[in-house]
Design a protein around this motif. Structure first.
Motif, PDB file in Angstrom:
ATOM      1  N   UNK A 193      22.182  65.917  67.720  1.00 21.73           N
ATOM      2  CA  UNK A 193      22.507  66.091  66.301  1.00 21.73           C
ATOM      3  C   UNK A 193      23.771  66.930  66.145  1.00 21.73           C
ATOM      4  N   UNK A 194      23.877  67.984  66.934  1.00 23.99           N
ATOM      5  CA  UNK A 194      25.048  68.856  66.897  1.00 23.99           C
ATOM      6  C   UNK A 194      26.317  68.054  67.159  1.00 23.99           C
ATOM      7  N   UNK A 206      11.589  70.301  75.231  1.00 22.57           N
ATOM      8  CA  UNK A 206      12.712  69.624  75.894  1.00 22.57           C
ATOM      9  C   UNK A 206      13.265  68.518  74.984  1.00 22.57           C
ATOM     10  N   UNK A 207      12.377  67.766  74.324  1.00 23.41           N
ATOM     11  CA  UNK A 207      12.817  66.735  73.381  1.00 23.41           C
ATOM     12  C   UNK A 207      13.597  67.368  72.229  1.00 23.41           C
ATOM     13  N   UNK A 255      23.585  59.583  68.289  1.00 20.56           N
ATOM     14  CA  UNK A 255      22.242  59.069  68.038  1.00 20.56           C
ATOM     15  C   UNK A 255      21.241  59.763  68.955  1.00 20.56           C
ATOM     16  N   UNK A 256      20.030  59.915  68.466  1.00 17.92           N
ATOM     17  CA  UNK A 256      18.997  60.566  69.254  1.00 17.92           C
ATOM     18  C   UNK A 256      18.442  59.680  70.348  1.00 17.92           C
ATOM     19  N   UNK A 257      18.476  58.388  70.167  1.00 16.32           N
ATOM     20  CA  UNK A 257      17.866  57.475  71.114  1.00 16.32           C
ATOM     21  C   UNK A 257      18.904  56.476  71.613  1.00 16.32           C
TER      22      UNK A 257
END
Length: 153
Positions: free
Chosen positions: A141-142, A132-133, A146-148
């Motif tokens: 990313x696509x 899931x992460x 930002x991821x966080x």
């Protein structure tokens, strides 16, 4: 799920959705995720279709914007290239793989309701969370986000 592959796995095909998105090679996905033959081709296909529906919905606005800009398929959208393949194609497939992996792990829990099965289900839980992460990260990313997200309370 283990990396061990027991028995022959029947030949797989491709899952095609909107013509904008690349097809998903089921045999390649099975190898990438190390899914053994205990997951039937029909179950894998169902998991991939579910993953594709979910990912395609999340990326619908982005796809529409790209098509409005004149790009008829993802591989036509300008961007960085990795191993002769556009980065966006890699990220799209990664999102599909992660969503499929989570689905297969969740369904795998129902195979055995004995104590051994319960223990195995507990072992799989971190894998489900990891998938899931990975799905969230691939989508972010696509989209170039930002991821966080950190918020002070």
């Amino acid at each position: 799920m283990s990396g061990f592959v027991a028995g022959d796995i029947p030949a797989s095909g491709h899952i095609n959705t909107d013509p904008f998105w690349p097809s998903i090679d089921l045999e390649n996905l099975r190898a990438t995720l190390r899914i053994d033959s205990s997951v039937t081709p029909a179950r894998l296909e169902t998991a991939v279709i579910s993953a594709a529906i979910s990912v395609n919905r999340e990326l619908k606005t982005w796809r529409i914007e790209q098509q409005a800009a004149g790009f008829t398929k993802l591989s036509d959208v300008p961007g960085d290239i990795v191993e002769d393949i556009p980065e966006q194609v890699h990220l799209y497939k990664r999102a599909i793989e992660a969503a499929t992996g989570a689905e297969v792990c969740e369904r795998y829990r129902s195979y055995d309701t004995t104590n051994t099965g319960n223990h195995k289900a507990e072992e799989l839980t971190p894998n489900i969370d990891d998938y899931r992460r990975d799905l969230r990260w691939a989508i972010r990313d696509f989209l170039g986000r930002n991821r966080t997200t950190v918020e002070l309370i």
